[in-house]
Design an enzyme around this catalytic site. Structure first.
Site, PDB file in Angstrom:
ATOM      1  N   LYS A   1      93.426  15.389  39.601  1.00 61.00           N
ATOM      2  CA  LYS A   1      92.654  16.500  39.015  1.00 61.00           C
ATOM      3  C   LYS A   1      91.415  16.796  39.843  1.00 61.00           C
ATOM      4  CE  LYS A   1      89.739  14.992  36.309  1.00 61.00           C
ATOM      5  NZ  LYS A   1      88.366  14.475  36.326  1.00 61.00           N
TER       6      LYS A   1
ATOM      7  N   LYS B   1      80.893  16.127  43.157  1.00 59.68           N
ATOM      8  CA  LYS B   1      81.816  15.069  42.718  1.00 59.68           C
ATOM      9  C   LYS B   1      83.229  15.336  43.250  1.00 59.68           C
ATOM     10  CE  LYS B   1      83.577  11.642  40.428  1.00 59.68           C
ATOM     11  NZ  LYS B   1      83.299  10.241  40.763  1.00 59.68           N
TER      12      LYS B   1
END
Ligand code: NDP
Length: 291
Positions: free
Chosen positions: A235, A166
């Site tokens: 992030k 991811k």
């Protein structure tokens, strides 16, 4: 099979909705009103405390980062029974996923990292892609629940592998947003319309999801809807850059993207991820889409 879903944000709310249509589902959210709304919309059961969700056979989480996931682990581990499968759909970091996996295995419970892609649109339509880290046995047990909101399920490796894939995908997303902004600014300066340029790029080798699906409406149309926070993408790219550093892979492009996004986040604050383009617009003194 009883399920639970914790974290009813932009992604979690519709994902838990699909789950509740098929399995008895208990929902918990930090701010209770979203859980109450979910209960009314989808008939899910309302949990006032995290402990009340721990009776589930399969428990899902979808929080901003692994930090929030780790924070609830003691309560889940205290109240859950052996055999629990905890499926974390947060885009978290691989090291935290491995820590959680070890903590659960020590109590005969199982952890799958299962971050998703496909955005809010995919969550609402139940057409997400999920990349799984963990054991095949746990994945097979969780598959019917995952299939309620994911149309593509890929087992990418052991604990933490889903989070790693991811983060890599998100690094590519960040690179594409910044690089496309730069080249379009340069083309507009030369008198070329960005819409005409995208028409060409989207039929050529430079195209991406960013050029095909995000920029026409969001940047050139100046829409910038809030579907995925810049803070969350930053992030993700931070996790990708950190992983590359840990592996000793020279990664100038992902590293630079990380730094640029950190600056964009400081300058722009709580905006959608695609709005990172606005930082480069400000630096070049022009706005895209105004040809
Ligand atoms: P949101 O900000 O919309 O939702 C975050 C959820 O986490 C909310 O339920 C929020 O509760 C809860 N939460 C936040 N902080 C805490 C805390 N300290 N303790 C307990 N609960 C907390 O985020 P998204 O749904 O957009 O994203 C969730 C995850 O999915 C992220 O990791 C993101 O990177 C990833 N993701 C997002 C996509 C998108 O398009 N939005 C696409 C793919 C992945 P409350 O309602 O009380 O604020």
């Amino acid at each position: 099979m009883k399920t639970a879903f914790l974290g009813l944000g932009l992604m979690g709310y519709p994902m838990a909705g699909h789950l509740a249509k098929v399995f008895p589902t208990t929902v918990w959210n930090r701010s209770l009103e979203k859980a109450e709304r979910h209960n009314q919309e989808f008939g899910s059961s309302l949990a006032n405390t995290i402990a009340q969700t721990a009776g589930a056979d399969i428990l899902f989480t979808c929080f901003p980062t692994s930090k929030e996931v780790l924070a609830i682990a003691p309560q889940i581990l205290e109240h859950a029974k052996p055999g629990l499968i905890w499926v974390d759909c947060t885009s978290g970091d691989p090291a935290s996923a491995r820590t959680l996996s070890n903590m659960l295995e020590a109590k005969s419970m199982h952890f799958l990292d299962a971050p998703v892609s496909g955005g809010v649109k995919g969550a609402i339509s139940g057409q997400l892609t999920t990349m799984i880290g963990g054991t095949e046995t746990a994945l097979n047990a969780a598959r019917p629940a995952l299939e309620t909101f994911a149309s593509k399920i890929v087992h990418v490796g052991g604990a933490g592998a889903g989070m790693a894939v991811k983060a890599a995908n998100q690094a590519l997303l960040g690179v594409n947003i910044l690089a496309l902004t730069e080249v379009l600014l340069g083309l507009e300066k030369q008198g070329v319309s960005s819409r005409a340029a995208l028409d060409v790029i989207n039929a050529s080798s430079g195209r991406s999801n960013v050029s095909q699906n995000l920029f026409p409406e969001r940047v050139l149309g100046r829409a910038f809807p809030n579907t995925f926070a810049l803070a969350l993408m930053t992030k993700d790219v931070r996790i990708a850059a950190q992983s590359l550093r840990e592996q000793g892979i020279p990664a100038p492009i992902v590293g630079l993207t990380e730094n640029l996004l950190e600056i964009a986040l400081r300058q722009l604050g709580d905006v959608d991820h695609v709005a990172a383009a606005q930082m480069l617009e400000t630096w070049s003194g022009q706005e895209l889409g105004n040809e």
